[in-house]
Motif scaffolding. Structure first.
Motif, PDB file in Angstrom:
ATOM      1  N   ALA A  75      -0.234  -0.273  -9.030  1.00  0.00           N
ATOM      2  CA  ALA A  75       0.998  -0.648  -9.726  1.00  0.00           C
ATOM      3  C   ALA A  75       2.150  -0.605  -8.732  1.00  0.00           C
ATOM      4  CB  ALA A  75       1.259   0.319 -10.879  1.00  0.00           C
ATOM      5  N   ILE A  76       2.926  -1.667  -8.696  1.00  0.00           N
ATOM      6  CA  ILE A  76       4.123  -1.705  -7.854  1.00  0.00           C
ATOM      7  C   ILE A  76       5.309  -1.816  -8.785  1.00  0.00           C
ATOM      8  CG2 ILE A  76       5.375  -2.917  -6.037  1.00  0.00           C
ATOM      9  CD1 ILE A  76       2.643  -3.840  -4.986  1.00  0.00           C
ATOM     10  N   HIS A  77       6.210  -0.843  -8.679  1.00  0.00           N
ATOM     11  CA  HIS A  77       7.361  -0.807  -9.578  1.00  0.00           C
ATOM     12  C   HIS A  77       8.245  -2.025  -9.342  1.00  0.00           C
ATOM     13  CE1 HIS A  77      10.795   0.682 -11.831  1.00  0.00           C
ATOM     14  NE2 HIS A  77       9.944   1.516 -12.392  1.00  0.00           N
ATOM     15  N   LYS A  78       8.688  -2.608 -10.419  1.00  0.00           N
ATOM     16  CA  LYS A  78       9.519  -3.815 -10.377  1.00  0.00           C
ATOM     17  C   LYS A  78      10.807  -3.589  -9.563  1.00  0.00           C
ATOM     18  CE  LYS A  78      11.467  -7.148 -13.648  1.00  0.00           C
ATOM     19  NZ  LYS A  78      11.616  -7.453 -15.080  1.00  0.00           N
ATOM     20  N   HIS A  79      11.394  -2.411  -9.685  1.00  0.00           N
ATOM     21  CA  HIS A  79      12.615  -2.108  -8.927  1.00  0.00           C
ATOM     22  C   HIS A  79      12.345  -2.158  -7.421  1.00  0.00           C
ATOM     23  CE1 HIS A  79      16.360  -0.234  -7.678  1.00  0.00           C
ATOM     24  NE2 HIS A  79      15.638   0.613  -6.970  1.00  0.00           N
ATOM     25  N   ASP A  80      11.240  -1.556  -6.983  1.00  0.00           N
ATOM     26  CA  ASP A  80      10.889  -1.578  -5.560  1.00  0.00           C
ATOM     27  C   ASP A  80      10.640  -3.002  -5.083  1.00  0.00           C
ATOM     28  OD1 ASP A  80      11.031   1.210  -5.359  1.00  0.00           O
ATOM     29  OD2 ASP A  80       8.900   1.467  -5.817  1.00  0.00           O
ATOM     30  N   LEU A  81       9.952  -3.765  -5.895  1.00  0.00           N
ATOM     31  CA  LEU A  81       9.654  -5.146  -5.546  1.00  0.00           C
ATOM     32  C   LEU A  81      10.933  -5.977  -5.472  1.00  0.00           C
ATOM     33  CD1 LEU A  81       7.413  -7.097  -4.863  1.00  0.00           C
ATOM     34  CD2 LEU A  81       7.031  -7.440  -7.285  1.00  0.00           C
ATOM     35  N   ALA A 139       0.830  -1.207   0.000  1.00  0.00           N
ATOM     36  CA  ALA A 139       0.000   0.000   0.000  1.00  0.00           C
ATOM     37  C   ALA A 139       0.868   1.262   0.000  1.00  0.00           C
ATOM     38  CB  ALA A 139      -0.935  -0.007   1.209  1.00  0.00           C
ATOM     39  N   ARG A 140       1.969   1.229   0.730  1.00  0.00           N
ATOM     40  CA  ARG A 140       2.879   2.393   0.780  1.00  0.00           C
ATOM     41  C   ARG A 140       3.631   2.589  -0.526  1.00  0.00           C
ATOM     42  NH1 ARG A 140       4.490   0.132   5.496  1.00  0.00           N
ATOM     43  NH2 ARG A 140       6.522  -0.400   4.644  1.00  0.00           N
ATOM     44  N   LYS A 141       4.137   1.508  -1.083  1.00  0.00           N
ATOM     45  CA  LYS A 141       4.989   1.597  -2.280  1.00  0.00           C
ATOM     46  C   LYS A 141       4.212   1.649  -3.582  1.00  0.00           C
ATOM     47  CE  LYS A 141       9.301   1.688  -1.084  1.00  0.00           C
ATOM     48  NZ  LYS A 141      10.195   2.746  -1.529  1.00  0.00           N
ATOM     49  N   GLY A 142       3.013   1.128  -3.563  1.00  0.00           N
ATOM     50  CA  GLY A 142       2.228   1.056  -4.789  1.00  0.00           C
ATOM     51  C   GLY A 142       1.723   2.419  -5.248  1.00  0.00           C
ATOM     52  N   ARG A 143       1.465   2.492  -6.533  1.00  0.00           N
ATOM     53  CA  ARG A 143       0.900   3.689  -7.160  1.00  0.00           C
ATOM     54  C   ARG A 143      -0.497   3.332  -7.617  1.00  0.00           C
ATOM     55  NH1 ARG A 143       0.681   5.150 -12.688  1.00  0.00           N
ATOM     56  NH2 ARG A 143       1.885   3.290 -13.208  1.00  0.00           N
ATOM     57  N   ARG A 144      -1.489   3.971  -7.008  1.00  0.00           N
ATOM     58  CA  ARG A 144      -2.880   3.702  -7.350  1.00  0.00           C
ATOM     59  C   ARG A 144      -3.340   4.736  -8.368  1.00  0.00           C
ATOM     60  NH1 ARG A 144      -8.063   5.445  -4.943  1.00  0.00           N
ATOM     61  NH2 ARG A 144      -6.704   6.931  -3.953  1.00  0.00           N
ATOM     62  N   PHE A 145      -4.039   4.257  -9.415  1.00  0.00           N
ATOM     63  CA  PHE A 145      -4.547   5.188 -10.417  1.00  0.00           C
ATOM     64  C   PHE A 145      -5.799   4.626 -11.075  1.00  0.00           C
ATOM     65  CE2 PHE A 145      -1.666   2.382 -12.662  1.00  0.00           C
ATOM     66  CZ  PHE A 145      -2.266   2.163 -13.897  1.00  0.00           C
TER      67      PHE A 145
END
Length: 181
Positions: free
Chosen positions: A96-102, A20-26
């Motif tokens: 969306a969760i960026h692959k780099h963060d994951l 929830a913190r790292k994801g980008r909701r749109f």
């Protein structure tokens, strides 16, 4: 919705908070492309509401995925480019969760890594079984074959908790902006 339950059923509450913190909701625009067939993908997508269409060049639309579905997961497993295009229908709410963060989280947190890859393995195994059943049903199966969309007994224990985690994720994300109707 069943697909996200496989993943959230294996993760813990701290993992969900991280997402929830790292994801980008749109909110996706009509016909917004999330994944281009043949082009590398930088994010893993969770469909929070609405629908996305999965299309393959030369074939057309092969699937419609709705609330709780996950796309872009194969690009986390191998380096091959996506084998399909995923297009959001207008108004679909996406996390969306960026692959780099994951990848960073997977490297830094071995517990998350184990839980995440187990969830991904269960998810992909179910997708393969579903595909195989669909293919067999078009060719005809023996009369005693089971065709129900059954869940593995080992997964059933986590379904209720996973559903609660998905609702928590939706509530957590909606507290940061517009609703997720």
């Amino acid at each position: 919705m069943r697909k996200v339950l496989y993943i959230l059923g294996q993760l813990d509450d701290e993992d969900i908070e991280w997402m929830a913190r790292k994801g980008r909701r749109f909110t996706a625009n009509a016909r917004q492309i999330l994944i281009h067939e043949g082009k590398s993908v930088d994010e893993l997508f969770f469909v929070l509401s609405g629908e996305v269409a999965v299309m393959v060049a030369g074939v057309g639309e092969v699937a419609r995925l709705g609330r709780g579905e996950v796309v872009g997961e194969m690009s986390l497993v191998d380096s091959a480019p996506p084998s399909a295009t995923v297009e959001a229908m207008g108004g679909a709410m996406i996390l969306a969760i960026h692959k780099h963060d994951l990848q960073q989280r997977l490297t830094e947190n071995s517990g998350f890594c184990g839980r995440f890859y187990k969830a991904l393995a269960i998810f992909l195994a179910d997708r393969l079984r579903s595909t195989t059943q669909r293919m067999n049903s078009t060719r005809g199966l023996s009369g005693d074959a089971v065709m129900e969309d059954e869940l593995d007994d080992g997964i059933l224990d986590t379904i209720s908790l996973a559903g609660a985690r998905f609702e928590h994720l939706l509530a957590r994300l909606s507290s940061h902006g517009e609703g997720l109707a």
